[in-house]
Design an enzyme around this catalytic site. Structure first.
Site, PDB file in Angstrom:
ATOM      1  N   GLU A 221      -0.054  -7.081  -1.108  1.00  0.00           N
ATOM      2  CA  GLU A 221      -1.075  -6.322  -1.613  1.00  0.00           C
ATOM      3  C   GLU A 221      -0.776  -5.029  -2.125  1.00  0.00           C
ATOM      4  O   GLU A 221      -1.803  -4.373  -2.382  1.00  0.00           O
ATOM      5  CB  GLU A 221      -2.225  -6.174  -0.388  1.00  0.00           C
ATOM      6  CG  GLU A 221      -3.050  -7.683  -0.076  1.00  0.00           C
ATOM      7  CD  GLU A 221      -4.092  -7.431   1.079  1.00  0.00           C
ATOM      8  OE1 GLU A 221      -3.871  -7.412   2.301  1.00  0.00           O
ATOM      9  OE2 GLU A 221      -5.121  -6.985   0.519  1.00  0.00           O
ATOM     10  N   ARG A 223       2.875  -2.360  -3.554  1.00  0.00           N
ATOM     11  CA  ARG A 223       3.967  -2.665  -4.606  1.00  0.00           C
ATOM     12  C   ARG A 223       5.283  -2.787  -3.776  1.00  0.00           C
ATOM     13  O   ARG A 223       5.840  -1.989  -3.084  1.00  0.00           O
ATOM     14  CB  ARG A 223       3.964  -1.258  -5.272  1.00  0.00           C
ATOM     15  CG  ARG A 223       5.059  -1.126  -6.245  1.00  0.00           C
ATOM     16  CD  ARG A 223       5.067  -0.109  -7.289  1.00  0.00           C
ATOM     17  NE  ARG A 223       4.962   1.398  -6.513  1.00  0.00           N
ATOM     18  CZ  ARG A 223       6.168   2.059  -6.112  1.00  0.00           C
ATOM     19  NH1 ARG A 223       7.295   1.590  -6.655  1.00  0.00           N
ATOM     20  NH2 ARG A 223       6.166   3.276  -5.487  1.00  0.00           N
ATOM     21  N   GLY A 238       0.626 -14.650  11.778  1.00  0.00           N
ATOM     22  CA  GLY A 238       0.406 -13.254  11.484  1.00  0.00           C
ATOM     23  C   GLY A 238       0.947 -13.131   9.862  1.00  0.00           C
ATOM     24  O   GLY A 238       0.311 -12.296   9.156  1.00  0.00           O
ATOM     25  N   ALA A 264      -2.283  -0.295   4.548  1.00  0.00           N
ATOM     26  CA  ALA A 264      -2.979   0.011   3.036  1.00  0.00           C
ATOM     27  C   ALA A 264      -2.343   1.523   2.835  1.00  0.00           C
ATOM     28  O   ALA A 264      -2.598   2.435   3.734  1.00  0.00           O
ATOM     29  CB  ALA A 264      -4.167  -0.096   3.360  1.00  0.00           C
ATOM     30  N   GLY A 287      14.607  10.365   5.286  1.00  0.00           N
ATOM     31  CA  GLY A 287      14.715  11.686   5.845  1.00  0.00           C
ATOM     32  C   GLY A 287      13.342  12.086   6.682  1.00  0.00           C
ATOM     33  O   GLY A 287      13.567  13.088   7.263  1.00  0.00           O
ATOM     34  N   ARG A 317       3.393   5.434  13.336  1.00  0.00           N
ATOM     35  CA  ARG A 317       2.072   6.105  13.359  1.00  0.00           C
ATOM     36  C   ARG A 317       2.058   7.732  13.232  1.00  0.00           C
ATOM     37  O   ARG A 317       3.149   8.176  13.558  1.00  0.00           O
ATOM     38  CB  ARG A 317       1.255   5.722  14.443  1.00  0.00           C
ATOM     39  CG  ARG A 317       1.672   6.580  15.499  1.00  0.00           C
ATOM     40  CD  ARG A 317       1.049   5.913  17.014  1.00  0.00           C
ATOM     41  NE  ARG A 317       1.069   6.773  18.154  1.00  0.00           N
ATOM     42  CZ  ARG A 317       0.793   6.418  19.210  1.00  0.00           C
ATOM     43  NH1 ARG A 317       0.050   5.626  19.586  1.00  0.00           N
ATOM     44  NH2 ARG A 317       1.157   7.515  20.422  1.00  0.00           N
ATOM     45  N   ARG A 318       1.023   8.193  12.809  1.00  0.00           N
ATOM     46  CA  ARG A 318       0.940   9.772  12.675  1.00  0.00           C
ATOM     47  C   ARG A 318       0.106  10.125  13.721  1.00  0.00           C
ATOM     48  O   ARG A 318      -1.093   9.842  13.921  1.00  0.00           O
ATOM     49  CB  ARG A 318       0.342  10.081  11.327  1.00  0.00           C
ATOM     50  CG  ARG A 318       0.704  11.657  11.213  1.00  0.00           C
ATOM     51  CD  ARG A 318       0.252  12.061   9.715  1.00  0.00           C
ATOM     52  NE  ARG A 318       1.139  11.550   8.575  1.00  0.00           N
ATOM     53  CZ  ARG A 318       2.333  12.110   8.422  1.00  0.00           C
ATOM     54  NH1 ARG A 318       2.676  13.264   8.790  1.00  0.00           N
ATOM     55  NH2 ARG A 318       3.018  11.425   7.479  1.00  0.00           N
TER      56      ARG A 318
END
Length: 344
Positions: A221, A223, A238, A264, A287, A317-318
């Site tokens: 979905e 690039r 999955g 996404a 990096g 994750r952030r």
């Protein structure tokens, strides 16, 4: 003359008014053709050695078809049809996988990828951009850009419309080959030279560049850029879903293992092992500084993302409070994997 070839294909294509090749269509390219086939075609084409693109006539196509009837019935049938062509014909013989030196050679290598005869980043494509002319892809085929205005005027004078779909070095893959078992919502978003494995779905906003692709099954979905190869989806259903950006290019190969999820608007610049997840909106470059967490969410160390390249069962994750990029073991993926092996 050597008794072996790396690849051989008979094609029909388009030339401009000066006789320069714009594109070539190879219906049935061969990888490592038999010595018998080479021995049958070499005298007709006056081929001796090396990598060559040899133009041939419809009359020679009939001679080649007769020569191959007892050697390769499929290629013989193709040559029988090519003998009916009013467009220029070319036989491209590659003794080795050397850098291409002509437009027909470049197109053959793109066909080998899209026909799934070779995997992305396994061919020598050095210098390919210089060999692919930038042309207008129209409802009447490929047209040299310098000849386009005259062709547009001619069409209008006949009461017709010459529609230009794109101006590019690469055509749509589906104008040359549609691999078995795939779904492509917008064919303009998959270039010739893409490797689309069986069971792959490319959604409307998905894009797959040349020398890139997916082993399938899976869903694209986002690039997938040159040099990226996405592994097979999980046996648990999955799949491998990419909704973000997978960036490769140059001599970099970005491989994505089985059962991964790139969220996404996310992207990666490092290879992933199996069952990895990158949360939506997160771009992980080589990096990027990553805080590695243990199973209690405690900091273990800070590393550059490249040090985690190729590892399985990771969740990137952030941190919503600090903004730091974190990585921890993808516990759910491990549990599912262990359950699968226990079942087997």
């Amino acid at each position: 003359m050597s008794n072996s070839l790396f690849s051989l294909a008979f094609g029909v294509g388009t030339q401009n008014r000066d006789g320069a090749w714009l594109e070539v269509f190879y219906a049935q390219p061969l990888l490592n053709p038999s010595a018998d086939l080479l021995n049958a075609v070499a005298p007709v084409l006056q081929y001796s050695e090396g990598n060559q693109a040899i133009a041939f006539t419809p009359s020679q196509a009939r001679t080649l078809a007769d020569a191959l009837k007892g050697v390769d019935a499929t290629q013989a049938a193709l040559l029988t049809r090519l003998a009916e062509s009013t467009k220029p014909l070319v036989a491209t013989l590659l003794a080795t996988d050397a850098a291409p030196t002509s437009t027909p050679e470049a197109y053959l290598k793109l066909h080998l990828l899209s026909h799934r005869l070779v995997k992305p980043h396994s061919l020598n494509l050095s210098g390919i951009f210089a060999l692919l002319p930038n042309v207008a892809w129209t409802n009447q085929g490929a047209i040299d850009l310098s000849e386009l205005p005259a062709e547009q005027l001619e069409a209008r004078l006949r009461g017709k419309l010459l529609e230009v779909f794109s101006v590019d070095k690469f055509p749509k893959m589906t104008d040359y080959v549609v691999p078995a078992g795939v779904r492509i919502a917008d064919s303009a978003r998959v270039r010739l030279g893409a490797y689309i494995g069986e069971g792959t779905t490319v959604m409307h906003e998905g894009f797959v560049n040349f020398n890139a692709g997916t082993a399938g099954p899976g869903m694209i979905e986002g690039r997938v850029s040159a040099g990226v190869f996405v592994g097979k989806g999980s046996d648990l259903g999955g799949g491998c879903s990419t909704m973000g950006t997978l960036s490769g290019g140059g001599n970099i190969v970005i491989s994505v293992g089985e059962g991964c999820l790139i969220g996404a608007n996310a992207g990666i610049g490092i290879p992933l092992g199996d069952r990895c997840t990158v949360e939506s909106g997160l771009y992980v470059t080589a990096g990027t500084k990553v805080v590695v967490l243990d199973d209690q969410n405690q900091r273990v160390q800070v590393v550059k993302a490249r040090e985690l390249a190729g590892q399985s069962d990771l969740l990137f994750r952030r941190n919503s409070q600090t903004g730091a990029v974190e990585c921890k073991t993808n516990k759910t993926a491990i549990e599912l994997n262990e359950a699968l092996h226990a079942h087997n």
